[in-house]
Design an enzyme around this catalytic site. Structure first.
Site, mmCIF file in Angstrom:
data_model
loop_
_atom_site.group_PDB
_atom_site.id
_atom_site.type_symbol
_atom_site.label_atom_id
_atom_site.label_comp_id
_atom_site.label_asym_id
_atom_site.label_seq_id
_atom_site.Cartn_x
_atom_site.Cartn_y
_atom_site.Cartn_z
ATOM 1 N N SER A 12 0.869 -1.177 0.000
ATOM 2 C CA SER A 12 0.000 0.000 0.000
ATOM 3 C C SER A 12 0.906 1.227 0.000
ATOM 4 C CB SER A 12 -0.845 -0.029 1.281
ATOM 5 O OG SER A 12 -1.352 1.249 1.565
ATOM 6 N N TYR A 39 -1.671 -1.061 10.155
ATOM 7 C CA TYR A 39 -1.832 -1.334 8.713
ATOM 8 C C TYR A 39 -0.570 -0.900 7.965
ATOM 9 C CZ TYR A 39 -3.810 -1.209 3.986
ATOM 10 O OH TYR A 39 -4.036 -1.412 2.640
HETATM 11 P P1 NAP Z 1 -11.586 -5.804 0.935
HETATM 12 O O1 NAP Z 1 -12.593 -5.426 -0.078
HETATM 13 O O2 NAP Z 1 -11.819 -5.481 2.353
HETATM 14 O O3 NAP Z 1 -11.276 -7.367 0.765
HETATM 15 C C1 NAP Z 1 -10.366 -7.985 1.629
HETATM 16 C C2 NAP Z 1 -10.430 -9.474 1.441
HETATM 17 O O4 NAP Z 1 -9.573 -10.082 2.439
HETATM 18 C C3 NAP Z 1 -11.833 -10.039 1.648
HETATM 19 O O5 NAP Z 1 -12.063 -11.065 0.721
HETATM 20 C C4 NAP Z 1 -11.766 -10.584 3.066
HETATM 21 O O6 NAP Z 1 -12.645 -11.658 3.308
HETATM 22 C C5 NAP Z 1 -10.330 -11.081 3.112
HETATM 23 N N1 NAP Z 1 -9.888 -11.259 4.494
HETATM 24 C C6 NAP Z 1 -9.864 -10.320 5.466
HETATM 25 N N2 NAP Z 1 -9.492 -10.887 6.627
HETATM 26 C C7 NAP Z 1 -9.277 -12.199 6.382
HETATM 27 C C8 NAP Z 1 -8.913 -13.303 7.191
HETATM 28 N N3 NAP Z 1 -8.714 -13.176 8.508
HETATM 29 N N4 NAP Z 1 -8.785 -14.517 6.604
HETATM 30 C C9 NAP Z 1 -9.021 -14.680 5.284
HETATM 31 N N5 NAP Z 1 -9.392 -13.668 4.469
HETATM 32 C C10 NAP Z 1 -9.534 -12.443 5.024
HETATM 33 O O7 NAP Z 1 -10.177 -5.122 0.588
HETATM 34 P P2 NAP Z 1 -9.490 -4.740 -0.795
HETATM 35 O O8 NAP Z 1 -9.567 -3.278 -0.933
HETATM 36 O O9 NAP Z 1 -9.970 -5.622 -1.876
HETATM 37 O O10 NAP Z 1 -7.974 -5.059 -0.430
HETATM 38 C C11 NAP Z 1 -7.237 -6.128 -0.990
HETATM 39 C C12 NAP Z 1 -5.780 -5.885 -0.677
HETATM 40 O O11 NAP Z 1 -5.343 -4.670 -1.304
HETATM 41 C C13 NAP Z 1 -5.493 -5.726 0.813
HETATM 42 O O12 NAP Z 1 -4.269 -6.359 1.136
HETATM 43 C C14 NAP Z 1 -5.362 -4.215 0.981
HETATM 44 O O13 NAP Z 1 -4.558 -3.877 2.077
HETATM 45 C C15 NAP Z 1 -4.756 -3.827 -0.332
HETATM 46 N N6 NAP Z 1 -4.945 -2.425 -0.739
HETATM 47 C C16 NAP Z 1 -6.179 -1.976 -1.075
HETATM 48 C C17 NAP Z 1 -6.327 -0.654 -1.479
HETATM 49 C C18 NAP Z 1 -7.671 -0.081 -1.890
HETATM 50 O O14 NAP Z 1 -7.751 1.111 -2.171
HETATM 51 N N7 NAP Z 1 -8.735 -0.881 -1.960
HETATM 52 C C19 NAP Z 1 -5.218 0.213 -1.521
HETATM 53 C C20 NAP Z 1 -3.977 -0.294 -1.153
HETATM 54 C C21 NAP Z 1 -3.849 -1.620 -0.780
HETATM 55 P P3 NAP Z 1 -14.184 -11.374 3.736
HETATM 56 O O15 NAP Z 1 -14.789 -10.653 2.574
HETATM 57 O O16 NAP Z 1 -14.705 -12.742 3.929
HETATM 58 O O17 NAP Z 1 -14.140 -10.551 4.954
#
Ligand code: NAP
Length: 262
Positions: free
Chosen positions: A166, A179
């Protein structure tokens, strides 16, 4: 081992990659957090380019939905691997590796995508239990799963492990607490694995920083933001496909920002 230590693509090449329709054909790729957000779209995208996708996540109903979506688009039959990375033990991850070895055979790619935000709070007041939870899911479980899957991934002719960072991991920012620290450590882990393995295996390690992307996590972090102003997960998939495909052989130890202006 082939000579694949030289980076062959620039970060712009990776961001703007135009995949061939069969560029992941024959590959098996494990995606964590595959039930929602970026992980769901990565799983669907990998399947659409020919991969067999192993869907790991903590909510079975979401994995079932993605499973059905892959089947309906005509992709190779996926597998569901329900696992809560907060509570999972190393022994359970090793059992998963044995199961993949027995039932699936090879493992060519691992996308570490699952993550949690924790709270946006000054470190002085950061709840220690939340801190431990974020570190377990974002960092420790990522390390454990990597180590458990290494025997399978090292067997692949050109294995690829992609971690998720990130902007606040690359440049730690006030109030982003556990985070930011977990993501900074993930970048360090990718670098250390690269240094330790680059002369002995074709397996490559890289990080993706997706940038601001329209998901539930982003909405929690920025509740006042208009989600329509953000790229969707579909918009940023070129980099995710590139780093899993053999077109990125030679790319190692990189942190690729998919939206570098964020
Ligand atoms: P999200 O929509 O919150 O999805 C996160 C995923 O991780 C969900 O499928 C969730 O499962 C799963 N997860 C969370 N805790 C878990 C656990 N204990 N065991 C197994 N699975 C778990 O987030 P996202 O935005 O798609 O983020 C994906 C990645 O990109 C993350 O690593 C995040 O830090 C990174 N990121 C995102 C952004 C952004 O702007 N979106 C920016 C920078 C980095 P459930 O749905 O079942 O809870």
């Amino acid at each position: 081992m082939t000579d694949n230590n030289k980076a062959t693509l620039s970060h712009d090449d990776i961001r703007n990659f135009v995949p061939k329709s069969d560029c992941l054909l024959g590959k098996t790729i494990l995606v964590t957090g595959a039930g929602d957000g970026i992980g769901r779209v990565a799983a669907l995208t990998y399947a659409s380019f020919g991969a067999t996708v192993l869907l790991l996540g903590r909510t079975s109903s979401k994995l079932e939905y993605v499973y059905d979506e892959i089947e309906s688009l005509g992709g190779a039959q996926p597998a569901m691997l329900p696992m809560n990375l907060e509570s999972a033990t190393f022994a359970e991850m090793q059992q998963l590796e044995h199961m993949i070895h027995k039932e699936v055979g090879a493992l060519d790619g691992l996308l570490h995508n699952a993550g949690i935000l924790g709270s946006l709070t000054p470190l002085e007041m950061y709840d220690v239990n939340t801190f431990a939870e974020v570190m377990k899911v974002n960092l420790t479980a990522t390390f454990m799963l990597t180590q458990a899957m290494l025997p399978r991934l090292k067997d692949a002719p050109n294995g690829s492990i992609v971690f998720t960072s990130s902007a606040v991991g690359t440049n730690p920012r006030a109030f982003w607490g556990a985070y930011a620290l977990s993501k900074q450590a993930v970048e360090g882990m990718s670098d250390i694995f690269t240094q330790e393995t680059k002369n002995t295996t074709n397996l490559r390690f890289n990080c993706i920083n997706p940038g601001a992307t329209r998901t539930n996590m982003r909405a929690h972090a920025y509740p006042g933001e208009n989600p329509l102003s953000l790229k969707t997960p579909e918009d940023i998939m070129a980099g995710y496909v590139c780093l899993m495909s053999d077109d990125s052989i030679g790319v190692r130890g990189q942190v690729v920002a998919l939206q570098p202006k964020d």
